[in-house]
Design a protein around this motif. Structure first.
Motif, PDB file in Angstrom:
ATOM      1  N   LEU A 141       3.272   0.976 -10.687  1.00 42.97           N
ATOM      2  CA  LEU A 141       2.964   0.414  -9.372  1.00 42.97           C
ATOM      3  C   LEU A 141       3.022  -1.108  -9.393  1.00 42.97           C
ATOM      4  O   LEU A 141       3.463  -1.737  -8.425  1.00 42.97           O
ATOM      5  CB  LEU A 141       1.575   0.889  -8.920  1.00 42.97           C
ATOM      6  CG  LEU A 141       1.181   0.499  -7.494  1.00 42.97           C
ATOM      7  CD1 LEU A 141       2.135   1.112  -6.485  1.00 42.97           C
ATOM      8  CD2 LEU A 141      -0.256   0.934  -7.197  1.00 42.97           C
ATOM      9  N   ILE A 142       2.586  -1.707 -10.490  1.00 45.12           N
ATOM     10  CA  ILE A 142       2.691  -3.171 -10.622  1.00 45.12           C
ATOM     11  C   ILE A 142       4.155  -3.593 -10.529  1.00 45.12           C
ATOM     12  O   ILE A 142       4.490  -4.606  -9.885  1.00 45.12           O
ATOM     13  CB  ILE A 142       2.076  -3.628 -11.946  1.00 45.12           C
ATOM     14  CG1 ILE A 142       0.563  -3.356 -11.963  1.00 45.12           C
ATOM     15  CG2 ILE A 142       2.339  -5.108 -12.181  1.00 45.12           C
ATOM     16  CD1 ILE A 142      -0.226  -4.150 -10.965  1.00 45.12           C
ATOM     17  N   LEU A 143       5.045  -2.821 -11.147  1.00 42.28           N
ATOM     18  CA  LEU A 143       6.471  -3.151 -11.072  1.00 42.28           C
ATOM     19  C   LEU A 143       6.990  -3.062  -9.644  1.00 42.28           C
ATOM     20  O   LEU A 143       7.815  -3.870  -9.221  1.00 42.28           O
ATOM     21  CB  LEU A 143       7.271  -2.202 -11.967  1.00 42.28           C
ATOM     22  CG  LEU A 143       7.278  -2.497 -13.464  1.00 42.28           C
ATOM     23  CD1 LEU A 143       8.171  -1.503 -14.181  1.00 42.28           C
ATOM     24  CD2 LEU A 143       7.750  -3.916 -13.752  1.00 42.28           C
ATOM     25  N   VAL A 144       6.530  -2.065  -8.896  1.00 43.62           N
ATOM     26  CA  VAL A 144       6.954  -1.922  -7.499  1.00 43.62           C
ATOM     27  C   VAL A 144       6.543  -3.157  -6.703  1.00 43.62           C
ATOM     28  O   VAL A 144       7.339  -3.722  -5.939  1.00 43.62           O
ATOM     29  CB  VAL A 144       6.355  -0.649  -6.880  1.00 43.62           C
ATOM     30  CG1 VAL A 144       6.641  -0.605  -5.378  1.00 43.62           C
ATOM     31  CG2 VAL A 144       6.915   0.592  -7.556  1.00 43.62           C
ATOM     32  N   VAL A 145       5.311  -3.601  -6.876  1.00 42.46           N
ATOM     33  CA  VAL A 145       4.812  -4.770  -6.156  1.00 42.46           C
ATOM     34  C   VAL A 145       5.610  -6.014  -6.543  1.00 42.46           C
ATOM     35  O   VAL A 145       6.020  -6.814  -5.678  1.00 42.46           O
ATOM     36  CB  VAL A 145       3.312  -4.965  -6.431  1.00 42.46           C
ATOM     37  CG1 VAL A 145       2.812  -6.268  -5.809  1.00 42.46           C
ATOM     38  CG2 VAL A 145       2.515  -3.780  -5.893  1.00 42.46           C
ATOM     39  N   ILE A 146       5.849  -6.187  -7.840  1.00 46.13           N
ATOM     40  CA  ILE A 146       6.613  -7.355  -8.300  1.00 46.13           C
ATOM     41  C   ILE A 146       8.027  -7.322  -7.730  1.00 46.13           C
ATOM     42  O   ILE A 146       8.565  -8.355  -7.309  1.00 46.13           O
ATOM     43  CB  ILE A 146       6.647  -7.387  -9.838  1.00 46.13           C
ATOM     44  CG1 ILE A 146       5.243  -7.665 -10.398  1.00 46.13           C
ATOM     45  CG2 ILE A 146       7.628  -8.445 -10.336  1.00 46.13           C
ATOM     46  CD1 ILE A 146       5.163  -7.599 -11.901  1.00 46.13           C
ATOM     47  N   GLY A 147       8.640  -6.134  -7.702  1.00 48.24           N
ATOM     48  CA  GLY A 147       9.984  -6.021  -7.152  1.00 48.24           C
ATOM     49  C   GLY A 147      10.045  -6.404  -5.682  1.00 48.24           C
ATOM     50  O   GLY A 147      10.976  -7.102  -5.252  1.00 48.24           O
ATOM     51  N   ILE A 148       9.064  -5.973  -4.899  1.00 50.24           N
ATOM     52  CA  ILE A 148       9.034  -6.322  -3.471  1.00 50.24           C
ATOM     53  C   ILE A 148       8.845  -7.823  -3.284  1.00 50.24           C
ATOM     54  O   ILE A 148       9.527  -8.457  -2.458  1.00 50.24           O
ATOM     55  CB  ILE A 148       7.911  -5.541  -2.769  1.00 50.24           C
ATOM     56  CG1 ILE A 148       8.232  -4.036  -2.761  1.00 50.24           C
ATOM     57  CG2 ILE A 148       7.712  -6.048  -1.340  1.00 50.24           C
ATOM     58  CD1 ILE A 148       7.119  -3.173  -2.227  1.00 50.24           C
ATOM     59  N   VAL A 149       7.942  -8.412  -4.051  1.00 50.00           N
ATOM     60  CA  VAL A 149       7.699  -9.856  -3.944  1.00 50.00           C
ATOM     61  C   VAL A 149       8.943 -10.652  -4.323  1.00 50.00           C
ATOM     62  O   VAL A 149       9.335 -11.609  -3.624  1.00 50.00           O
ATOM     63  CB  VAL A 149       6.497 -10.259  -4.829  1.00 50.00           C
ATOM     64  CG1 VAL A 149       6.354 -11.780  -4.887  1.00 50.00           C
ATOM     65  CG2 VAL A 149       5.212  -9.636  -4.299  1.00 50.00           C
ATOM     66  N   LEU A 150       9.599 -10.270  -5.414  1.00 54.10           N
ATOM     67  CA  LEU A 150      10.797 -10.987  -5.838  1.00 54.10           C
ATOM     68  C   LEU A 150      11.919 -10.849  -4.816  1.00 54.10           C
ATOM     69  O   LEU A 150      12.666 -11.810  -4.569  1.00 54.10           O
ATOM     70  CB  LEU A 150      11.257 -10.463  -7.198  1.00 54.10           C
ATOM     71  CG  LEU A 150      10.433 -10.880  -8.413  1.00 54.10           C
ATOM     72  CD1 LEU A 150      10.982 -10.264  -9.685  1.00 54.10           C
ATOM     73  CD2 LEU A 150      10.411 -12.407  -8.549  1.00 54.10           C
TER      74      LEU A 150
END
Length: 432
Positions: free
Chosen positions: A402-411
């Motif tokens: 889930l942390i990766l999903v959030v980072i991907g959206i932010v990037l």
């Protein structure tokens, strides 16, 4: 109205695909990340069980020392449950004699009950091993017993005389199923390995992305100025890493870099000791990983950038040659300024791909040597689906993901802002 319905009909398959293969997995990942699901808890609820090894941990969970002692030193009593077990294991006659003469009696130690069983008037148990087994049938304890429901477990606590003030703590400690919790995210920030995974991921993404974009541009520009047939040959060769199965592709790199591979064989001719050029040091491992992933990404970049360059009107290049521009000046002032949209797309795509993909690292080094090449996505896989401890932590692995999903959206949002996406998709001024 018909046009709108027709449009919805055409979009329906895409909406279904997005819902099933993107939104639903993300939603399930978010749900699982707030649970403590693991191999030990299962995924469909659990039972209530306290075993002997759990007793030493109970004080830390709010259970009083007196209750722990009481659980550890449970007594024995002649009860209907024990008599039923006695009848099944040692005969109904012995059980009936105990019911008639000793029903309700309690014993602090097993040896007292064994003495009673040895001295029965009609059906004494002479064998020592059998007496011990028969005495255990009347143990008044919840340790080692499984209870399907919370109500049954609380009834057992009451029957054994456990202090009611400790019931809630024991219920929490005894539950073997999963629960809702946010501890996974707290644990992520507490584990020392989390920072290492984050730094490894940042290093991996930045270096591989730089290689992908730079080398892809180089291949596209260099083949653009080659004759068409020769350019197609070079592009086909560089596209091979993209179309090869990952297992075969990594096996080729293993043959190239392992201690009995090509590099070790050639360097051995010059007296260099054989070594695994992939796993010898962290530097070797990272170099090989970046090259493995870099050639795959660069081949895609080469195709996209070559198509974008071919879309540039040739009169612009011819006019620049008339004005005396050389190849480098054409690249700098004509080709690169018109490559912003392809670079934006490939940068966003490759960033998200590198953040979430780990198959080449898994096949090549599996995060080694040690855990020096363990990236965030690979750590999520190892935590949730494949680890040496055997207890797969689904909830913690989902929190990683889930942390990766959030980072991907932010990037993605930052990339769109940095590359001025609104200007790229704006209508041409002639149409305004």
């Amino acid at each position: 109205m018909r046009v709108r319905l027709l449009g919805i009909g055409f979009l329906a398959p895409a909406l279904v695909a997005v819902s099933l293969f993107f939104l639903l997995p993300v939603l399930l990942t978010a749900v699982f990340s707030f649970t403590n699901m693991s191999t030990s808890t299962g995924i469909s609820g659990g039972e209530y069980l306290i075993i002997e090894t759990d007793l030493r941990d109970l004080p830390a969970q709010g259970v009083s020392a007196e209750t722990v002692v009481q659980l550890d030193a449970a007594g024995y009593a002649i009860t209907e449950v024990g008599l039923a077990r006695m009848a099944a294991a040692f005969g109904a006659d012995r059980a009936q004699e105990l019911r008639e003469d000793y029903f309700g009696d309690t014993f602090e130690a097993r040896r007292d009950l064994e003495r009673l069983l040895r001295d029965l008037d009609n059906n004494p148990i002479r064998n020592t091993r059998e007496r011990k087994a028969a005495a255990d049938l009347f143990a008044v304890t919840i340790v080692g017993e499984r209870y399907d429901t919370e109500a049954a477990f609380r009834d057992a606590l009451s029957d054994t005389g456990i202090d009611p003030s400790d019931h809630d703590a024991l219920v929490t400690a005894a539950y073997t199923g999963w629960i809702w919790t946010s501890d996974n995210f707290s644990l992520l920030f507490e584990l020392p390995s989390t920072l290492r995974y984050a730094l490894n991921t940042a290093f991996y993404v930045v270096c591989t992305l730089a290689f992908n974009i730079t080398f892809g541009l180089f291949l596209a520009i260099s083949t653009f100025y080659l004759p068409l047939k020769l350019a197609n040959v070079f592009r086909s060769i560089w596209f091979l890493p993209r179309i090869l199965p990952p297992v075969m592709y990594v096996l080729m790199w293993n043959w190239f870099t392992w201690d009995n591979g090509f590099i070790a064989t050639v360097t051995g001719w010059f007296g260099v000791p054989q070594q695994n050029w992939m796993m010898q040091t962290p530097t070797h491992a990272w170099t090989v990983i970046i090259l493995i992933n870099g050639f795959v990404g660069a081949s895609l970049g080469m195709i996209l950038f070559s198509s974008a360059i071919k879309a540039i009107p040739l009169p612009m290049l011819y006019a620049s040659e008339v004005d005396g521009a050389n190849r480098w000046q054409q690249v700098r002032y004509i080709i690169l300024p018109q490559m912003r949209w392809p670079i934006l797309f490939l940068t966003c795509y490759q960033t998200l791909s590198l953040l979430t993909s780990f198959e080449y690292i898994l096949l090549a080094t599996d995060g080694g040597p040690g855990s020096t090449t363990e990236v965030w996505a690979l750590a999520a896989y190892h935590t949730a689906l494949s680890n040496y401890g055997g207890n797969l932590q689904y909830g913690l692995g989902a929190a990683f993901a889930l942390i990766l999903v959030v980072i991907g959206i932010v990037l993605s949002a930052l990339y769109l802002r940095f590359f001025n996406f609104k200007e790229l998709v704006a209508k041409p001024r002639i149409e305004q």
